[in-house]
Design a protein around this motif. Structure first.
Motif, PDB file in Angstrom:
ATOM      1  N   VAL A 160      43.964   4.697  13.355  1.00 42.25           N
ATOM      2  CA  VAL A 160      45.104   5.600  13.312  1.00 42.25           C
ATOM      3  C   VAL A 160      45.941   5.327  12.062  1.00 42.25           C
ATOM      4  CG1 VAL A 160      47.231   6.270  14.485  1.00 42.25           C
ATOM      5  CG2 VAL A 160      45.165   5.859  15.816  1.00 42.25           C
TER       6      VAL A 160
ATOM      7  N   ASN B  21      42.618   6.650  24.613  1.00 41.42           N
ATOM      8  CA  ASN B  21      42.294   7.850  23.859  1.00 41.42           C
ATOM      9  C   ASN B  21      43.555   8.406  23.187  1.00 41.42           C
ATOM     10  OD1 ASN B  21      43.731   9.642  25.618  1.00 41.42           O
ATOM     11  ND2 ASN B  21      41.991   9.592  27.040  1.00 41.42           N
ATOM     12  N   PRO B  22      43.403   9.407  22.282  1.00 38.50           N
ATOM     13  CA  PRO B  22      44.565   9.908  21.548  1.00 38.50           C
ATOM     14  C   PRO B  22      45.690  10.412  22.440  1.00 38.50           C
ATOM     15  CG  PRO B  22      42.553  10.629  20.488  1.00 38.50           C
ATOM     16  CD  PRO B  22      42.142   9.993  21.772  1.00 38.50           C
TER      17      PRO B  22
ATOM     18  N   ARG C 235      47.509   7.464  23.773  1.00 36.68           N
ATOM     19  CA  ARG C 235      48.319   6.844  22.723  1.00 36.68           C
ATOM     20  C   ARG C 235      49.579   7.656  22.457  1.00 36.68           C
ATOM     21  NH1 ARG C 235      43.294   5.675  20.151  1.00 36.68           N
ATOM     22  NH2 ARG C 235      43.491   7.550  18.870  1.00 36.68           N
ATOM     23  N   ARG C 236      49.421   8.997  22.436  1.00 37.04           N
ATOM     24  CA  ARG C 236      50.578   9.842  22.186  1.00 37.04           C
ATOM     25  C   ARG C 236      51.600   9.701  23.314  1.00 37.04           C
ATOM     26  NH1 ARG C 236      50.852  16.437  21.577  1.00 37.04           N
ATOM     27  NH2 ARG C 236      52.782  16.508  20.371  1.00 37.04           N
TER      28      ARG C 236
ATOM     29  N   TYR D 158      39.731  13.832  16.017  1.00 33.40           N
ATOM     30  CA  TYR D 158      40.303  13.977  17.350  1.00 33.40           C
ATOM     31  C   TYR D 158      40.009  12.769  18.240  1.00 33.40           C
ATOM     32  CZ  TYR D 158      41.305  18.636  15.760  1.00 33.40           C
ATOM     33  OH  TYR D 158      41.801  19.694  15.044  1.00 33.40           O
TER      34      TYR D 158
ATOM     35  N   ASP E 197      50.490  16.135  17.019  1.00 34.91           N
ATOM     36  CA  ASP E 197      50.415  14.687  17.206  1.00 34.91           C
ATOM     37  C   ASP E 197      50.441  13.985  15.854  1.00 34.91           C
ATOM     38  OD1 ASP E 197      50.078  12.205  18.479  1.00 34.91           O
ATOM     39  OD2 ASP E 197      47.905  12.346  18.401  1.00 34.91           O
TER      40      ASP E 197
ATOM     41  N   HIS F  70      41.238  10.095  17.189  1.00 35.19           N
ATOM     42  CA  HIS F  70      42.388   9.300  16.785  1.00 35.19           C
ATOM     43  C   HIS F  70      43.713  10.036  16.975  1.00 35.19           C
ATOM     44  CE1 HIS F  70      39.496   6.531  15.011  1.00 35.19           C
ATOM     45  NE2 HIS F  70      38.916   7.587  14.471  1.00 35.19           N
ATOM     46  N   VAL F  71      43.726  11.358  16.834  1.00 36.51           N
ATOM     47  CA  VAL F  71      44.940  12.147  17.048  1.00 36.51           C
ATOM     48  C   VAL F  71      44.606  13.323  17.952  1.00 36.51           C
ATOM     49  CG1 VAL F  71      46.002  11.501  14.856  1.00 36.51           C
ATOM     50  CG2 VAL F  71      44.530  13.512  14.956  1.00 36.51           C
ATOM     51  N   VAL F  72      45.588  13.758  18.730  1.00 40.24           N
ATOM     52  CA  VAL F  72      45.347  14.847  19.679  1.00 40.24           C
ATOM     53  C   VAL F  72      45.193  16.171  18.951  1.00 40.24           C
ATOM     54  CG1 VAL F  72      46.295  16.101  21.652  1.00 40.24           C
ATOM     55  CG2 VAL F  72      46.634  13.635  21.464  1.00 40.24           C
TER      56      VAL F  72
END
Length: 240
Positions: free
Chosen positions: A33, A2-3, A6-7, A69, A77, A71-73
């Protein structure tokens, strides 16, 4: 992954599995992403960093904000991803003690040009925690260059921070100035002759140095001042 995972992974040392490359996906996601980053950079290049919101980005991707969300938090992010992408494109030289001044100047100039290509994006780099692996690659490379040049470790560490901060601030100021210049009532700020006229018209008894040295105060283009400041910092390290 999940984002948030990944972060977190971007801020951790690469594992042997990660270095071997990503595993093949079992299915193709509608949005990746990489597409998010590409689209965000396109929005910034066309409209400036201030125009980039999650809603604006979702519209450019022809989807809803909520789907981003996956793909990114959050916006922070996204900022990390954007700056990481730009940093990943910098060419870092093998440190050369005989050419360290030119090498550190080259890295800073490359970063400046990346930031200027996307007006206002350097705002995202300011106060960013330097633990993203792509941004760490750049600071690691700069630190290696300075150490190879004989700069003491503490001075090299602080100089790396100062150089990155200056490049980001220089580019942010340039983007703000261009944005303001789009309005007729402030276009004179970019007109050297008009600025020179205004400074020389000041009362000399109140502003003796400004009126006397108005030509010096208004001389040079943006890159001239950028090179001058880099030289000041680098020469300061040499004298240390």
């Amino acid at each position: 992954m999940n984002p948030r995972e990944r972060r977190a992974a971007r801020h951790q040392p690469p594992t042997p599995e990660a270095e071997a490359g990503p595993r093949p996906r079992r299915r193709k996601a509608p949005i990746t992403v990489e597409q998010v980053i590409d689209t965000a950079l396109a929005v910034i290049a066309a409209e400036g960093y201030e125009a980039l919101t999650m809603r604006r980005l979702a519209g450019a991707l022809d989807t809803g904000p909520a789907s981003l969300y996956a793909h990114v938090v959050n916006k922070a992010d996204l900022d990390e991803l954007l700056i990481g992408r730009l940093c990943a494109q910098l060419a870092l030289p093998e440190p050369d003690p005989a050419a360290w001044r030119e090498q550190i100047r080259s890295v800073c100039t490359q970063l400046r040009d990346q930031y200027l290509a996307y007006p206002g994006i350097s705002r995202a780099a300011l106060a960013m925690a330097p633990t993203d692996l792509d941004t760490l690659r750049v600071s690691e490379g700069m630190l290696a260059i300075l150490l190879a040049g004989g700069v003491p470790p503490q001075a090299a560490a602080w100089a790396t921070d100062a150089l990155l901060l200056y490049v980001a601030a220089h580019c942010l100021e340039a983007s703000i100035a261009r944005q303001r210049a789009a309005h007729d009532d402030t276009i004179w700020v970019h007109d050297r002759n008009e600025l020179l006229r205004r400074l020389t018209a000041l009362p000399a008894e109140t502003f003796p140095h400004t009126t006397r040295h108005a030509a010096e105060l208004t001389a040079g283009e943006s890159h001239d001042r950028f090179d001058f400041t880099l030289t000041l910092i680098i020469d300061g390290l040499t004298h240390r």
